[in-house]
Design a protein around this motif. Structure first.
Motif, PDB file in Angstrom:
ATOM      1  N   THR B 478      -4.360   8.472  -3.439  1.00 48.01           N
ATOM      2  CA  THR B 478      -3.319   7.714  -2.169  1.00 48.01           C
ATOM      3  C   THR B 478      -3.922   8.081  -1.251  1.00 48.01           C
ATOM      4  OG1 THR B 478      -0.748   8.683  -3.960  1.00 48.01           O
ATOM      5  CG2 THR B 478      -1.188   7.396  -1.200  1.00 48.01           C
ATOM      6  N   ILE B 479      -4.145   6.958  -0.254  1.00 40.06           N
ATOM      7  CA  ILE B 479      -4.839   6.844   0.730  1.00 40.06           C
ATOM      8  C   ILE B 479      -4.260   6.428   1.730  1.00 40.06           C
ATOM      9  CG2 ILE B 479      -6.698   5.361   2.053  1.00 40.06           C
ATOM     10  CD1 ILE B 479      -8.475   5.549  -0.534  1.00 40.06           C
ATOM     11  N   LYS B 480      -4.106   7.113   3.191  1.00 37.20           N
ATOM     12  CA  LYS B 480      -3.258   6.838   4.251  1.00 37.20           C
ATOM     13  C   LYS B 480      -4.157   6.596   5.373  1.00 37.20           C
ATOM     14  CE  LYS B 480       1.156   8.785   2.676  1.00 37.20           C
ATOM     15  NZ  LYS B 480       1.565   7.681   2.522  1.00 37.20           N
ATOM     16  N   VAL B 481      -4.021   5.555   6.651  1.00 31.20           N
ATOM     17  CA  VAL B 481      -4.780   5.300   6.412  1.00 31.20           C
ATOM     18  C   VAL B 481      -4.209   5.815   8.234  1.00 31.20           C
ATOM     19  CG1 VAL B 481      -5.909   3.616   7.951  1.00 31.20           C
ATOM     20  CG2 VAL B 481      -6.049   2.994   5.771  1.00 31.20           C
ATOM     21  N   MET B 482      -5.165   6.304   8.790  1.00 32.76           N
ATOM     22  CA  MET B 482      -4.645   6.995  10.149  1.00 32.76           C
ATOM     23  C   MET B 482      -5.587   6.804  11.453  1.00 32.76           C
ATOM     24  SD  MET B 482      -4.219  10.921  11.611  1.00 32.76           S
ATOM     25  CE  MET B 482      -3.129  11.676  12.397  1.00 32.76           C
ATOM     26  N   LEU B 483      -4.536   6.020  12.616  1.00 30.03           N
ATOM     27  CA  LEU B 483      -5.420   5.655  13.339  1.00 30.03           C
ATOM     28  C   LEU B 483      -4.339   5.818  15.064  1.00 30.03           C
ATOM     29  CD1 LEU B 483      -6.773   3.308  15.121  1.00 30.03           C
ATOM     30  CD2 LEU B 483      -5.409   1.447  14.365  1.00 30.03           C
ATOM     31  N   ARG B 484      -5.069   6.670  15.664  1.00 36.71           N
ATOM     32  CA  ARG B 484      -3.820   6.309  17.208  1.00 36.71           C
ATOM     33  C   ARG B 484      -2.984   7.320  16.774  1.00 36.71           C
ATOM     34  NH1 ARG B 484      -5.074   1.083  18.424  1.00 36.71           N
ATOM     35  NH2 ARG B 484      -7.132   1.066  19.249  1.00 36.71           N
ATOM     36  N   GLY B 485      -3.450   8.507  15.991  1.00 36.02           N
ATOM     37  CA  GLY B 485      -2.666   9.368  15.041  1.00 36.02           C
ATOM     38  C   GLY B 485      -1.199   9.313  14.959  1.00 36.02           C
ATOM     39  N   ARG B 486      -1.302   8.094  13.992  1.00 43.95           N
ATOM     40  CA  ARG B 486       0.020   7.131  13.611  1.00 43.95           C
ATOM     41  C   ARG B 486      -0.721   7.028  11.883  1.00 43.95           C
ATOM     42  NH1 ARG B 486       1.464   2.793  16.917  1.00 43.95           N
ATOM     43  NH2 ARG B 486       2.641   4.037  18.925  1.00 43.95           N
ATOM     44  N   LEU B 487      -0.168   7.497  10.606  1.00 48.90           N
ATOM     45  CA  LEU B 487      -0.348   6.817   9.421  1.00 48.90           C
ATOM     46  C   LEU B 487      -0.197   5.166   9.570  1.00 48.90           C
ATOM     47  CD1 LEU B 487       0.953   9.582   7.326  1.00 48.90           C
ATOM     48  CD2 LEU B 487      -1.955   8.468   8.450  1.00 48.90           C
ATOM     49  N   VAL B 488      -0.884   3.762   9.976  1.00 53.25           N
ATOM     50  CA  VAL B 488      -0.513   3.144  10.028  1.00 53.25           C
ATOM     51  C   VAL B 488      -0.686   2.013   8.315  1.00 53.25           C
ATOM     52  CG1 VAL B 488      -1.751   2.696  12.318  1.00 53.25           C
ATOM     53  CG2 VAL B 488      -3.171   2.668  10.919  1.00 53.25           C
ATOM     54  N   ALA B 489      -1.600   2.703   7.300  1.00 59.46           N
ATOM     55  CA  ALA B 489      -1.358   2.138   5.893  1.00 59.46           C
ATOM     56  C   ALA B 489      -1.241   2.880   4.747  1.00 59.46           C
ATOM     57  CB  ALA B 489      -2.587   0.943   6.420  1.00 59.46           C
ATOM     58  N   ASP B 490      -1.013   2.187   3.717  1.00 52.78           N
ATOM     59  CA  ASP B 490      -1.567   2.869   2.699  1.00 52.78           C
ATOM     60  C   ASP B 490      -2.585   2.109   2.205  1.00 52.78           C
ATOM     61  OD1 ASP B 490       0.355   4.713   3.121  1.00 52.78           O
ATOM     62  OD2 ASP B 490       2.112   4.089   1.929  1.00 52.78           O
ATOM     63  N   ALA B 491      -3.452   3.214   1.322  1.00 55.82           N
ATOM     64  CA  ALA B 491      -4.656   2.208   0.364  1.00 55.82           C
ATOM     65  C   ALA B 491      -4.377   2.479  -0.994  1.00 55.82           C
ATOM     66  CB  ALA B 491      -5.535   1.788   1.105  1.00 55.82           C
ATOM     67  N   PRO B 493      -6.442   2.913  -4.190  1.00 54.56           N
ATOM     68  CA  PRO B 493      -7.444   3.602  -4.432  1.00 54.56           C
ATOM     69  C   PRO B 493      -8.242   3.335  -5.060  1.00 54.56           C
ATOM     70  CG  PRO B 493      -5.902   5.274  -4.734  1.00 54.56           C
ATOM     71  CD  PRO B 493      -5.781   4.696  -4.338  1.00 54.56           C
ATOM     72  N   ASN B 494      -7.053   2.564  -6.203  1.00 53.49           N
ATOM     73  CA  ASN B 494      -8.081   1.927  -7.131  1.00 53.49           C
ATOM     74  C   ASN B 494      -8.625   0.473  -7.234  1.00 53.49           C
ATOM     75  OD1 ASN B 494      -7.384   3.997  -9.796  1.00 53.49           O
ATOM     76  ND2 ASN B 494      -5.372   2.996  -9.341  1.00 53.49           N
ATOM     77  N   THR B 495      -8.028  -0.332  -6.091  1.00 53.30           N
ATOM     78  CA  THR B 495      -8.683  -1.177  -6.408  1.00 53.30           C
ATOM     79  C   THR B 495      -9.180  -1.495  -4.556  1.00 53.30           C
ATOM     80  OG1 THR B 495      -5.903  -2.240  -5.303  1.00 53.30           O
ATOM     81  CG2 THR B 495      -6.886  -3.025  -7.298  1.00 53.30           C
ATOM     82  N   ALA B 513      -4.737  -7.229  -0.343  1.00 54.48           N
ATOM     83  CA  ALA B 513      -3.761  -6.667  -0.813  1.00 54.48           C
ATOM     84  C   ALA B 513      -3.512  -5.314  -0.761  1.00 54.48           C
ATOM     85  CB  ALA B 513      -3.654  -7.425  -2.049  1.00 54.48           C
ATOM     86  N   SER B 514      -4.537  -4.495  -1.332  1.00 59.84           N
ATOM     87  CA  SER B 514      -5.213  -3.111  -1.414  1.00 59.84           C
ATOM     88  C   SER B 514      -4.277  -2.778  -0.483  1.00 59.84           C
ATOM     89  CB  SER B 514      -5.868  -3.149  -1.882  1.00 59.84           C
ATOM     90  OG  SER B 514      -7.125  -4.211  -2.782  1.00 59.84           O
ATOM     91  N   VAL B 515      -4.213  -2.550   0.915  1.00 59.68           N
ATOM     92  CA  VAL B 515      -4.028  -1.981   2.023  1.00 59.68           C
ATOM     93  C   VAL B 515      -2.137  -2.522   2.225  1.00 59.68           C
ATOM     94  CG1 VAL B 515      -4.499  -1.389   4.165  1.00 59.68           C
ATOM     95  CG2 VAL B 515      -6.382  -1.919   2.857  1.00 59.68           C
ATOM     96  N   GLN B 516      -1.565  -1.851   2.158  1.00 58.25           N
ATOM     97  CA  GLN B 516      -0.375  -2.214   2.558  1.00 58.25           C
ATOM     98  C   GLN B 516      -0.648  -1.695   4.028  1.00 58.25           C
ATOM     99  OE1 GLN B 516       2.187  -2.628  -0.272  1.00 58.25           O
ATOM    100  NE2 GLN B 516       1.572  -4.315  -0.553  1.00 58.25           N
ATOM    101  N   GLU B 517       0.605  -2.485   5.246  1.00 58.29           N
ATOM    102  CA  GLU B 517       0.572  -1.855   6.885  1.00 58.29           C
ATOM    103  C   GLU B 517       2.126  -1.150   6.335  1.00 58.29           C
ATOM    104  OE1 GLU B 517       0.436  -4.300  10.044  1.00 58.29           O
ATOM    105  OE2 GLU B 517      -1.893  -5.006   9.155  1.00 58.29           O
TER     106      GLU B 517
END
Lengths: 357, 532
Positions: B478-491, B493-495, B513-517
């Motif tokens: 599972t990948i989570k994207v962090m921006l300015r102290g928040r987890l803003v999106a899930d990605a 990793p398969n796609t 579509a692989s990244v969902q806010e």
């Protein structure tokens, strides 16, 4: 062997260097360095000098241990001076005002001295932990306060009494003394010397064999790595400072329990500062500190002979100063050299130097 | 572009390094390095992490003297004692880690140390504005550096070397801190400056970037130059083989081992800046399950370091809870959290992972001073520590002559293997790995990846923070994207591609579509902020 060389070479170099320096100073001031050094060595065999040296070594040793505990975690307890002064006066007052069976009386005085030293050290420790006050500044200020406090406590309207033209605390009854070993005309060795030895052994065990010693050394080596490794930095500052203060509290006890039995205006000051120099010289190692304390005591006591050959005794102070200065430099030079040599050795054994990764 | 380079072929090359050898104990050294950079070209220096690129550049920039070999600049042999000698010869370096004072303005940062050139007043300002255009920096010189983004800070760094009169500019891994979109902008800047006659030495181990920007490539492996290539004709695969000398390891994990057993449960975690003015961590919710690798993507400085240190108990959270299995860790200190079963591979092994002057076995105790086999009650168990260190050295292939050498004597990769080995001992429930393969050689990288995969298959939960997007995508479930102290999106990793991740990391919003806010309100706010 190379390991040992790294430890012994710097102090040896430093001593040789400072002897040369003092030799030059002596020649410039018109004295013969050889006769001066000769007089110092022969002095050891005269009168009670040898026992004086041993006694003084013990006192310096305790002082340097107190400093070294702080040094292990880069904590500069400059306040050993004040801590032992406060501990001495409080221990003398308490010891002189209670009556207990022999042995227990002595023990109580020792405990009181340690607690008083720790309490005096607790103030800068708490300031550092809660407010981030630099311990160098606060302990130096506490040293000033200690002089004032001890002077106040021995006033005649407080705990002091006038004896001749000296002010002192009430004398500790004989049940509170610690007997020494008498060598007749050779002087009397303080019994507290054995406590000093025990402290040295305890210090070694603590530093090398216990979890606390590990945490102390880890904090000194890298506070960031220590905190990532779960060492509580604030707790370590507090505990090591208190421990340092407690040991500092014992510094005056050899003289208090073995000779003076009272705190007076003749109190031996300045040992805390010598302890800093000796801890540096001995690199916080219990064996190294013992050697440093012995050297310091030898220079102090046999320096008295210099007056007899017409050389100012202050040359000893120059020598002590130059030893510390050059030993610090020498340790750093040797440390870098050894680390590079070690890296080269690792590289050679793995075949990585000069090309391959 | 080609006309400008061909017109200059008669000139002496901008930089020639001949037979450079640097014996640098314990770590990768340079040995007999040859490098020719023609004037007006972008010359890429390629090599794996730890191959000796940075050492070579430090030699060229006068930070370290070579043991053997010569340096020629514009046909004249030179000898640099300090970076200022190199600057005088027209060589400038943009370091991987920016060397800027945040609380000074752009102008102050540029002028600092070069006051003699144009003073510190209007003349300097005019010159800076003049040069700003070349670097694509569109801010007033009076702006504080702390208000600039990463890409603009990099431009300020380039501006600094231009201001000092550099004609040859070394860019040390300039894209490491940038997301793909910013990389393209940087490349535009580089091409524009190249047309004005500047020469670039571009250090990188990212082959696509090298092929996109460079006019010629020199490959360095294990401290020595193994060949040159024409980026127009060489394939990434050929380049990779030159760099590694063999097959590239892959971080790819195969079948999923994720279970439903929640190991780490972080809820509503908040952390403020020391002065309390703004949040560093803002309401972070995070779950890591047994057998799962959760990767955190983000441009450096968006709170990843603080998230890890808060979970480790090295920073005190303002609010929120941290639960490990059934134990509430929120109020516990670092040691208790470690004892509860967290292993920690810190992002900076020198600062947080090792006691450098102490022997390897002594380092084994760090973090484990209360547990078997390194301690018994209040006593250390030095024999146990030594024995277990031998085990780590053998199992994790730590190349060392023994366990009594100081940690500082090992190369970076071997130090890291020791740290990973230590943190995987004692049967941890959760491993927090921050940039676990940063600055280590390929062999160590492959081994560390294998060990993480193996532990994951055995049910370990892993929280992975990495700036290496390939590593992150390859290892994570599972990948989570962090921006300015928040987890803003899930990605997923398969796609997901590094470009998609990059755009989410800058707050440009989801582009695939692989990244969902996560959290619509946050998402929109981020898009707006990202737009200016």
């Amino acid at each position: 062997m190379g390991h040992l060389r790294g430890k012994l070479l710097p102090p040896a170099l430093a001593i040789v260097f400072s002897m040369l320096l003092c030799g030059v100073a002596l020649v410039i001031s018109g004295a013969n360095p050889l006769s001066a050094f000769g007089a110092m060595v022969t002095q050891v065999g005269k009168g009670s000098t040898l026992v004086d040296i041993v006694n003084s070594t013990g006192i310096y040793y305790i002082a340097a241990l107190a400093v070294a505990i702080g040094f292990q975690m880069n904590l500069f307890n400059i306040g050993v001076e004040g801590q032992y002064r406060v501990a001495a006066v409080i221990a003398a007052v308490v010891g002189g005002s209670i009556a207990l069976p022999p042995g227990i009386h002595t023990l109580v005085i020792i405990v009181v001295a340690a607690l008083a030293g720790a309490a005096w050290a607790a103030i800068p420790a708490i300031l550092k932990v809660t407010r981030g006050v630099n311990e160098v500044i606060s302990t130096i200020m506490m040293n000033g306060l200690a002089i004032g406090l001890s002077a106040y406590l021995i006033r005649r309207d407080v705990f002091g009494e006038l004896r001749g033209n000296n002010i002192r605390t009430a004398e500790i009854p004989e049940s509170g003394w610690m007997p020494g070993i008498s060598f007749g005309g050779g002087g009397t060795m303080f019994g507290f010397i054995f406590v000093a030895i025990a402290l040295g052994v305890g210090y070694w065990v603590m530093m090398n064999k216990t979890r606390f010693g590990f945490e102390l050394r880890a904090s000194g080596e890298s506070s960031t790595a220590a905190s990532a490794g779960g060492v509580n930095a604030k707790k370590m500052v507090l505990v090591s400072m208190l421990l340092s203060g407690a040991i500092a509290g014992l510094i005056s006890l050899p003289e208090l329990l073995g000779r003076d039995h009272t705190f007076s205006l003749n109190f031996t000051a300045g040992i805390g500062f010598s302890g800093i120099a000796i801890a540096l010289l001995g690199r916080n190692h219990p064996g190294g500190i013992a050697f440093g304390a012995l050297l310091w005591a030898f220079l102090d006591k046999s320096g008295l002979a210099l007056d007899n050959v017409g050389v100012p005794r202050e040359i000893v102070t120059i020598m002590q100063g130059s030893i510390v200065l050059s030993v610090v430099v020498a340790y750093e030079v040797v440390r870098r050299f050894e680390l590079a040599a070690e890296q080269r050795r690792v590289g050679r054994e793995l075949g990585t130097v000069g090309g391959a990764a | 572009m080609s006309s400008s380079t061909s017109a200059r072929t008669d000139d002496p090359p901008a930089v020639v390094l001949t037979g450079i050898t640097k014996r640098f104990p314990g770590v990768v050294a340079n040995s007999d390095v040859h490098l020719t950079v023609r004037r007006g070209e972008v010359h890429a220096l390629c090599g794996e992490n730890g191959a000796g690129k940075s050492t070579l550049m430090k030699i060229l920039y006068g930070m370290q003297p070579p043991d053997e070999g010569t340096i020629e600049v514009n046909g004249e042999q030179v000898r640099f004692r300090t970076p200022s000698d190199a600057i005088k010869a027209g060589i400038g370096m943009v370091h991987q880690h920016f060397m800027l004072a945040d609380n000074l303005t752009v102008q102050e940062n540029v002028v600092l140390g070069a006051e003699a050139l144009h003073g510190i007043g209007q003349k300097a300002r005019k010159r800076i504005i003049e040069l700003s255009g070349k670097t694509g920096l569109n801010v007033d010189p009076g702006v504080l550096v702390e208000q600039l983004g990463v890409a603009d800070r990099q431009r300020v760094e380039i501006l600094k070397v231009l201001y000092r009169g550099a004609k040859v500019i070394i860019l040390d891994e300039p894209t490491a801190v940038l997301v793909p979109q910013e990389v393209n902008e940087l490349f535009d800047t580089v091409r524009g400056m190249q047309e004005q006659g500047y020469t670039f030495l571009f250090i990188s181990h990212k082959l696509d970037e090298v092929r996109a920007i460079a006019d010629s490539v020199t490959v360095i492996r294990r401290g020595t130059t193994v060949g040159s290539a024409d980026p127009k004709t060489v394939s990434s695969r050929q380049l990779a083989e030159m760099m590694v000398g063999s097959e590239l390891p892959s971080p790819e994990t195969r079948e999923s081992t994720v279970t439903d057993k929640v190991v780490l449960d972080v809820r509503g975690l908040k952390l403020m800046t020391p002065d309390g003015s703004r949040p560093i961590l803002d309401d972070v919710d995070l779950v890591v399950r047994s057998g799962e690798v959760v990767g955190i993507a983000g441009v450096e400085g968006n709170g990843q370091t603080e998230l890890v240190e808060t979970v480790m108990g090295m920073r005190k959270a303002g609010s929120g809870t941290i639960t490990l299995l059934d134990a509430d860790l929120t109020k516990l200190g670092t040691l208790a959290r470690r004892e509860a079963g967290i292993g920690y591979v810190p992002e900076d092994r020198h600062r947080h992972g090792l006691l450098l002057t102490q022997p390897l076995w002594y380092n084994r105790i760090l973090g484990y001073q209360t547990r078997k086999p390194t301690s018994k009650g209040i006593w250390l168990d030095t024999d146990g520590a030594k024995k277990d260190t031998e085990r780590i050295v053998a199992d994790f292939d730590v190349r060392t002559p023994g366990i009594d050498v100081p940690a500082a004597a090992l190369s970076g990769g071997n130090q890291q293997k020791l740290v990973v080995g230590r943190e995987l001992s004692g049967d941890p429930k959760l491993l927090i790995a921050s940039h676990p393969t940063r600055g280590v050689d390929v062999g160590a990288q492959a081994l560390i990846w294998d060990e993480i995969k193996r532990a994951r298959a055995a049910g370990l939960a892993v929280l992975l923070i990495s700036a290496d997007l390939d590593e992150l995508i390859g290892l994570s479930d599972t990948i989570k994207v962090m921006l300015r102290g928040r987890l803003v999106a899930d990605a997923d990793p398969n796609t997901v591609t590094p470009e998609d991740l990059g755009s989410a990391m800058t707050g440009a919003g989801a582009t695939s579509a692989s990244v969902q806010e996560t959290g619509t309100a946050h998402g929109t706010a981020v898009v707006e902020e990202g737009a200016n």
